[in-house]
Design a protein around this motif. Structure first.
Motif, PDB file in Angstrom:
ATOM      1  N   SER A 159       0.824  -1.212   0.000  1.00 46.20           N
ATOM      2  CA  SER A 159       0.000   0.000   0.000  1.00 46.20           C
ATOM      3  C   SER A 159       0.856   1.258   0.000  1.00 46.20           C
ATOM      4  N   ILE A 160       1.907   1.273   0.838  1.00 44.79           N
ATOM      5  CA  ILE A 160       2.783   2.444   0.889  1.00 44.79           C
ATOM      6  C   ILE A 160       3.461   2.656  -0.458  1.00 44.79           C
ATOM      7  N   ASN A 161       3.888   1.562  -1.076  1.00 39.78           N
ATOM      8  CA  ASN A 161       4.520   1.667  -2.396  1.00 39.78           C
ATOM      9  C   ASN A 161       3.545   2.216  -3.429  1.00 39.78           C
ATOM     10  N   ASP A 162       2.329   1.690  -3.449  1.00 36.98           N
ATOM     11  CA  ASP A 162       1.335   2.130  -4.429  1.00 36.98           C
ATOM     12  C   ASP A 162       0.983   3.608  -4.251  1.00 36.98           C
ATOM     13  N   ILE A 163       0.775   4.012  -3.017  1.00 38.07           N
ATOM     14  CA  ILE A 163       0.408   5.406  -2.751  1.00 38.07           C
ATOM     15  C   ILE A 163       1.579   6.334  -3.049  1.00 38.07           C
ATOM     16  N   GLY A 164       2.782   5.914  -2.656  1.00 38.74           N
ATOM     17  CA  GLY A 164       3.962   6.722  -2.962  1.00 38.74           C
ATOM     18  C   GLY A 164       4.108   6.953  -4.459  1.00 38.74           C
ATOM     19  N   HIS A 165       3.942   5.904  -5.241  1.00 38.96           N
ATOM     20  CA  HIS A 165       4.033   6.032  -6.694  1.00 38.96           C
ATOM     21  C   HIS A 165       2.910   6.901  -7.257  1.00 38.96           C
ATOM     22  N   ALA A 166       1.721   6.789  -6.680  1.00 42.37           N
ATOM     23  CA  ALA A 166       0.589   7.598  -7.148  1.00 42.37           C
ATOM     24  C   ALA A 166       0.852   9.089  -6.954  1.00 42.37           C
ATOM     25  N   ILE A 167       1.589   9.418  -5.890  1.00 39.79           N
ATOM     26  CA  ILE A 167       1.907  10.818  -5.605  1.00 39.79           C
ATOM     27  C   ILE A 167       3.110  11.291  -6.432  1.00 39.79           C
ATOM     28  N   GLY A 168       3.871  10.334  -6.961  1.00 44.39           N
ATOM     29  CA  GLY A 168       5.036  10.694  -7.763  1.00 44.39           C
ATOM     30  C   GLY A 168       6.357  10.545  -7.037  1.00 44.39           C
ATOM     31  N   MET A 169       6.377   9.758  -5.961  1.00 42.85           N
ATOM     32  CA  MET A 169       7.594   9.548  -5.179  1.00 42.85           C
ATOM     33  C   MET A 169       8.228   8.200  -5.528  1.00 42.85           C
TER      34      MET A 169
END
Length: 227
Positions: A159-169
């Motif tokens: 989840s942290i990976n998916d959300i981080g990528h969604a934000i552009g990190m």
């Protein structure tokens, strides 16, 4: 740090004392100055290096002169700021949110990168994440180290990976100790890995030799993406 008899003292032993007696700002400045000097003295290594990350203490967040100090040292040593990344813990950032936001923004204006360390340990992690303009999100090792045995930890890392990528990190997993964890992280699409399975801490003067050895023997080149 070396003690009076020349024995190595690990950070976990002396950092609590540094924090207790308010020496953290001085230590952070000493580290920045020495790391910048070392990088400037190793131009070929710096040229090949993808990123050099430096941790900042929570106390340094409230140092009004830290940005000017970094600017001056970058100029003194003629280093490319885009290869320098500063890290603060999620707890420190949330505890001093407005100050942290100002510091992150000012340092990023210099061209440096910023990472949020130990992400996932706070109760309000995701609520603050979208407000902090960091480049890298470091997933707390407490979730990574047990992700193969604990499905909840696995899903938290995902989840942290998916959300981080969604934000552009870009995402970095801590505590990568073996090939099985590394392979699982690769399947999840984590960008970078950190841990003893990749490289162990060493004295700065021995770093180039140890980094070369790690590239030949560990899970991946410590300067390359996980993919």
């Amino acid at each position: 740090m070396l003690d009076e008899s020349g024995e190595l003292v690990m950070p976990g032993d002396f950092l609590p004392t540094v924090e207790k007696y308010n020496f953290a700002r001085r230590l952070d400045r000493w580290i920045i100055d020495n790391v910048f000097w070392w990088l400037s003295s190793k131009p070929e290594h710096f040229k090949q290096l993808e990123l050099c990350s430096i941790n900042l203490s929570g106390n340094t967040l409230t140092d009004p002169e830290i940005t000017n100090f970094i600017v001056n040292r970058l100029n003194d040593y003629q280093l490319s700021p885009e290869k320098i990344c500063f890290e603060i813990t999620e707890t420190a950032a949330i505890s001093n949110f407005d100050i942290a936001l100002k510091l992150i923004s000012s340092i990023k204006e210099l061209g440096c990168k910023f990472a949020l360390d130990d992400f996932g340990s706070g109760l309000s992690s995701f609520a603050y994440l979208k407000k902090l303009p960091v480049d890298y999100l470091k997933i707390d090792g407490q979730f990574v180290k047990n992700m193969l045995e604990n499905n909840i930890d696995h899903e938290i890392v995902k989840s942290i990976n998916d959300i981080g990528h969604a934000i552009g990190m870009k995402t970095i997993a801590e505590y990568v100790e073996n090939k099985k964890i590394f392979s699982s992280l690769k399947l999840l699409g984590i960008d970078y890995a950190q841990g003893y399975g990749i490289g162990k801490p060493c004295a700065l003067e021995n770093f180039c030799a140890e980094a070369s050895k790690s590239r030949n023997s560990s899970l991946l080149d410590i300067e390359r993406k996980i993919s």
